[in-house]
Scaffold this motif. Structure first.
Motif, short mmCIF file in Angstrom:
data_model
loop_
_atom_site.label_atom_id
_atom_site.label_comp_id
_atom_site.label_asym_id
_atom_site.label_seq_id
_atom_site.Cartn_x
_atom_site.Cartn_y
_atom_site.Cartn_z
N ARG A 155 0.85 -1.18 0.00
CA ARG A 155 0.00 0.00 0.00
C ARG A 155 0.89 1.24 0.00
NH1 ARG A 155 -0.53 -1.97 5.34
NH2 ARG A 155 0.18 -0.53 6.96
N SER A 156 0.59 2.17 -0.87
CA SER A 156 1.26 3.46 -0.88
C SER A 156 0.37 4.42 -0.12
CB SER A 156 1.50 3.93 -2.31
OG SER A 156 2.05 5.23 -2.34
N GLY A 157 0.72 4.68 1.14
CA GLY A 157 -0.14 5.48 2.01
C GLY A 157 0.28 6.93 2.08
N MET A 158 -0.68 7.82 2.26
CA MET A 158 -0.42 9.24 2.39
C MET A 158 -1.08 9.76 3.66
SD MET A 158 -1.18 12.36 -0.29
CE MET A 158 -2.90 11.88 -0.49
N THR A 159 -0.34 10.56 4.43
CA THR A 159 -0.86 11.14 5.66
C THR A 159 -0.59 12.64 5.67
OG1 THR A 159 1.18 10.91 6.95
CG2 THR A 159 -0.29 9.00 6.85
N ASP A 160 -1.31 13.33 6.57
CA ASP A 160 -1.01 14.74 6.77
C ASP A 160 0.17 14.89 7.71
OD1 ASP A 160 -2.06 14.15 9.29
OD2 ASP A 160 -3.10 16.07 9.45
N GLY A 161 0.46 16.11 8.14
CA GLY A 161 1.63 16.35 8.95
C GLY A 161 1.57 15.79 10.35
N TYR A 162 0.38 15.32 10.78
CA TYR A 162 0.26 14.69 12.10
C TYR A 162 0.21 13.17 12.00
CZ TYR A 162 -1.59 13.42 16.68
OH TYR A 162 -1.78 12.84 17.92
N GLY A 163 -0.14 12.65 10.83
CA GLY A 163 -0.24 11.22 10.65
C GLY A 163 -1.65 10.73 10.39
N ILE A 164 -2.59 11.64 10.15
CA ILE A 164 -3.95 11.23 9.83
C ILE A 164 -3.97 10.67 8.41
CG2 ILE A 164 -6.33 11.99 9.57
CD1 ILE A 164 -5.27 12.00 12.44
N PRO A 165 -4.47 9.44 8.22
CA PRO A 165 -4.44 8.84 6.87
C PRO A 165 -5.36 9.57 5.91
CG PRO A 165 -5.64 7.44 8.43
CD PRO A 165 -5.01 8.52 9.23
N LEU A 166 -4.81 9.91 4.75
CA LEU A 166 -5.57 10.63 3.72
C LEU A 166 -5.99 9.72 2.56
CD1 LEU A 166 -3.39 13.88 3.53
CD2 LEU A 166 -5.44 13.47 4.93
N GLY A 167 -5.49 8.51 2.54
CA GLY A 167 -5.83 7.59 1.45
C GLY A 167 -4.67 6.67 1.16
N ARG A 168 -4.92 5.73 0.24
CA ARG A 168 -3.87 4.79 -0.11
C ARG A 168 -4.12 4.24 -1.51
NH1 ARG A 168 -8.64 2.96 0.80
NH2 ARG A 168 -8.39 3.88 2.84
N VAL A 169 -3.06 3.73 -2.13
CA VAL A 169 -3.14 3.04 -3.42
C VAL A 169 -2.60 1.64 -3.20
CG1 VAL A 169 -2.31 2.96 -5.79
CG2 VAL A 169 -2.94 5.15 -4.78
N LEU A 170 -3.34 0.63 -3.63
CA LEU A 170 -2.95 -0.76 -3.43
C LEU A 170 -2.30 -1.31 -4.68
CD1 LEU A 170 -6.14 -2.14 -1.60
CD2 LEU A 170 -4.05 -1.21 -0.59
N ALA A 171 -1.30 -2.16 -4.47
CA ALA A 171 -0.60 -2.80 -5.58
C ALA A 171 0.06 -4.07 -5.07
CB ALA A 171 0.45 -1.86 -6.19
N GLY A 172 0.63 -4.84 -5.96
CA GLY A 172 1.36 -6.03 -5.57
C GLY A 172 2.64 -5.67 -4.85
N ALA A 173 3.13 -6.60 -4.02
CA ALA A 173 4.33 -6.33 -3.24
C ALA A 173 5.57 -6.14 -4.11
CB ALA A 173 4.57 -7.46 -2.24
N ASN A 174 5.53 -6.63 -5.35
CA ASN A 174 6.68 -6.49 -6.24
C ASN A 174 6.69 -5.17 -6.99
OD1 ASN A 174 4.38 -7.22 -7.61
ND2 ASN A 174 5.42 -8.52 -9.10
N CYS A 175 5.77 -4.26 -6.68
CA CYS A 175 5.72 -2.95 -7.32
C CYS A 175 6.56 -1.96 -6.52
CB CYS A 175 4.28 -2.47 -7.42
SG CYS A 175 4.08 -0.89 -8.29
N HIS A 176 7.42 -1.20 -7.21
CA HIS A 176 8.27 -0.22 -6.53
C HIS A 176 7.45 0.98 -6.08
CE1 HIS A 176 11.59 2.70 -5.98
NE2 HIS A 176 12.29 1.61 -5.69
N ASP A 177 7.95 1.65 -5.04
CA ASP A 177 7.23 2.80 -4.49
C ASP A 177 7.09 3.94 -5.51
OD1 ASP A 177 6.97 1.49 -2.11
OD2 ASP A 177 8.59 2.55 -1.09
N SER A 178 8.12 4.17 -6.30
CA SER A 178 8.15 5.35 -7.17
C SER A 178 6.99 5.42 -8.16
CB SER A 178 9.49 5.41 -7.90
OG SER A 178 9.60 6.59 -8.66
N PRO A 179 6.62 4.33 -8.89
CA PRO A 179 5.48 4.44 -9.81
C PRO A 179 4.16 4.69 -9.13
CG PRO A 179 6.85 2.53 -10.33
CD PRO A 179 7.32 3.03 -9.01
N LEU A 180 4.07 4.41 -7.83
CA LEU A 180 2.82 4.61 -7.11
C LEU A 180 2.68 6.04 -6.59
CD1 LEU A 180 2.73 1.32 -4.99
CD2 LEU A 180 1.57 1.77 -7.16
#
Length: 280
Positions: free
Chosen positions: A136-161
């Protein structure tokens, strides 16, 4: 054993119940109108929280109150209605209205978990001897509140996500003029900088080959949020095969994390009737 304390479960259920459509106790199409009554939505909601928190199977939760098939069917019904996504969105809006999201500092990072059952979002894990894993490529605000995520296979690199993860900012309403995106060394590339420049974002990226504690930048907030999410064992070891079910469980988890943070931070500044007697 309750999956969550009552001061957290009750506000979640109150809002969740408000999103559910009205359903008759008996099906109006039944010729006699006297067949078994519909299982209470509250029972299914509590079962899903237990499933999410403890990571057990549907069959292990089945008892005299409801069956495993009923839990799955009601879960799929709520997914089709978009209730889980709306609950997460409402919790995020409430937090932003009462406490305030720190959107001028955003952190993004990937996290790999196990997916023994495979499925639509699974792939060969590079950190688990090629077994099936979920990223999961997760995004949070400056405190750590989750703003959403993108799911992919474990063999996918972080950069394309990174690009599809940044696209989630569009659904957050008005944004600050100057946003800094905190990234680890896995994003240290020209492609990442081009992606940020196209969106008018500033990047704070760790450099490869240089030692830097995670606390040195705002990246530690997303690392902490990943730990919060992995405390829900259904996500840390995901047996779900459908990506819409996985996203529904993540939406429910993010709503729990957001409401929990809201109650904890508002405890010292606000008063309400069912406020916990001590800071949770």
């Amino acid at each position: 054993m309750p999956a969550l304390p009552s001061w957290l479960t009750e506000p979640l259920w109150d809002q969740f119940a408000a999103l559910l459509p009205q359903r008759p106790v008996y099906a109006p199409t039944h010729p006699l109108g006297c067949h078994r009554t519909r299982i209470s939505d509250r029972i299914i909601f509590d079962k899903l929280l237990q499933l999410l928190r403890f990571g057990c199977s549907y069959e292990a939760l089945a008892d005299t109150t409801c069956s495993a098939t009923t839990i799955r069917n009601r879960r799929d019904e709520w997914i089709r209605l978009g209730v889980f996504a709306r609950l997460r969105h409402i919790a995020l809006e409430a937090y932003d209205r009462i406490v305030g999201l720190v959107l001028d500092q955003v952190a993004i990072d990937g996290s790999i978990t196990k997916a023994p059952g495979g499925g639509e979002a699974a792939g060969r894990s590079p950190v688990d001897r090629g077994k099936q894993g979920l990223k999961r490529s997760g995004m949070t605000d400056g405190y750590g509140i989750p703003l959403g995520r993108v799911l992919a296979g474990a063999n996918c690199h972080d950069s394309p996500l990174l690009a599809p993860t940044l696209d989630l900012l569009d659904g957050l309403g008005p944004l600050p003029d100057d946003i800094t995106v905190n990234l680890d060394a896995g994003y240290d590339s020209g492609r990442t900088r081009i992606t940020l420049d196209e969106r008018g974002l500033r990047g704070r990226i760790a450099h490869r080959g240089e030692k830097a504690p995670v606390q040195a930048t705002g990246r530690w907030h997303v690392e902490r949020t990943h730990a919060w999410q992995n405390a829900f064992h259904r996500l840390a070891r995901c047996y779900e095969r459908r990506i819409d079910v996985i996203n529904a469980f993540f939406d429910l988890t993010d709503a729990v994390i957001t409401v929990r943070s809201l109650v904890r931070r508002a405890w010292t500044t606000h008063r309400w009737d069912d406020r916990p007697t001590r800071r949770p």
